[in-house]
Design a protein around this motif. Structure first.
Motif, PDB file in Angstrom:
ATOM      1  N   LYS A   1      -1.791 -10.207  -8.609  1.00 45.36           N
ATOM      2  CA  LYS A   1      -2.082  -9.138  -7.651  1.00 45.36           C
ATOM      3  C   LYS A   1      -3.560  -8.762  -7.721  1.00 45.36           C
TER       4      LYS A   1
ATOM      5  N   ILE B   1      -5.804  -5.856  -7.043  1.00 44.93           N
ATOM      6  CA  ILE B   1      -5.689  -4.401  -6.887  1.00 44.93           C
ATOM      7  C   ILE B   1      -7.014  -3.869  -6.363  1.00 44.93           C
TER       8      ILE B   1
ATOM      9  N   LYS C   1      -9.516  -5.616  -9.021  1.00 46.23           N
ATOM     10  CA  LYS C   1      -9.076  -6.132 -10.310  1.00 46.23           C
ATOM     11  C   LYS C   1      -7.924  -7.099 -10.057  1.00 46.23           C
TER      12      LYS C   1
ATOM     13  N   SER D   1       0.825  -1.203   0.000  1.00 48.13           N
ATOM     14  CA  SER D   1       0.000   0.000   0.000  1.00 48.13           C
ATOM     15  C   SER D   1       0.859   1.253   0.000  1.00 48.13           C
TER      16      SER D   1
ATOM     17  N   HIS E   1     -13.345  -1.728  -8.700  1.00 46.06           N
ATOM     18  CA  HIS E   1     -12.312  -2.598  -8.146  1.00 46.06           C
ATOM     19  C   HIS E   1     -13.006  -3.623  -7.262  1.00 46.06           C
TER      20      HIS E   1
ATOM     21  N   THR F   1      -0.514  -9.038  -3.123  1.00 47.70           N
ATOM     22  CA  THR F   1       0.352  -9.716  -4.081  1.00 47.70           C
ATOM     23  C   THR F   1       0.468 -11.192  -3.695  1.00 47.70           C
TER      24      THR F   1
ATOM     25  N   LYS G   1      -7.320   2.772  -7.368  1.00 45.75           N
ATOM     26  CA  LYS G   1      -6.640   3.398  -8.502  1.00 45.75           C
ATOM     27  C   LYS G   1      -5.152   3.606  -8.263  1.00 45.75           C
ATOM     28  N   LYS G   2      -4.748   3.681  -6.997  1.00 44.20           N
ATOM     29  CA  LYS G   2      -3.331   3.880  -6.675  1.00 44.20           C
ATOM     30  C   LYS G   2      -2.526   2.591  -6.777  1.00 44.20           C
ATOM     31  N   GLY G   3      -3.208   1.464  -6.975  1.00 41.53           N
ATOM     32  CA  GLY G   3      -2.522   0.199  -7.151  1.00 41.53           C
ATOM     33  C   GLY G   3      -2.270  -0.579  -5.871  1.00 41.53           C
ATOM     34  N   ASP G   4      -2.876  -0.148  -4.777  1.00 47.95           N
ATOM     35  CA  ASP G   4      -2.730  -0.887  -3.531  1.00 47.95           C
ATOM     36  C   ASP G   4      -3.417  -2.233  -3.655  1.00 47.95           C
TER      37      ASP G   4
END
Length: 107
Positions: free
Chosen positions: A32, A34, A27, A15, A25, A43, A37-40
């Protein structure tokens, strides 16, 4: 969700300080999950676990979708990681059962 096996987490949560589950989301991309939108996200999620359905629901996706617009707590994050382990164990047990039964349906 009380088995000691569930404490052997196979995923990590990465994060940038944002634990919010955004709209559109979660996704799944290259192992991963997700959540924004920040990709947190999480994994190390096996694709077969992400795609596993119970009762018509994609478990990993549904659990996070039900928390859309909410900030995940540390307890939520650990719980989700334990769900992933439980699903992986379930998939492995199902494979062992399928291997033990020579043909289905039994004749």
């Amino acid at each position: 969700m009380t088995s000691p096996k569930l404490s052997n987490l196979i995923t990590h949560f990465e994060s940038n300080g944002n634990y919010m589950v955004d709209a559109k989301h979660p996704k799944y991309l290259n192992g991963k999950v997700i959540i924004n939108k920040k990709g947190d996200g999480f994994t190390g999620v096996p694709e077969e676990v992400w795609n596993f359905y119970v009762g018509g629901y994609q478990v990993c996706q549904k659990w996070l979708k039900d928390r859309k617009g909410r900030t995940l707590t540390q307890e939520d994050i650990i719980h989700y990681q334990r769900i992933i382990v439980a699903l992986q164990e379930t998939i492995q047990l199902m494979k062992k059962i399928d291997e033990a039964i020579p043909g289905w349906p039994l004749e």
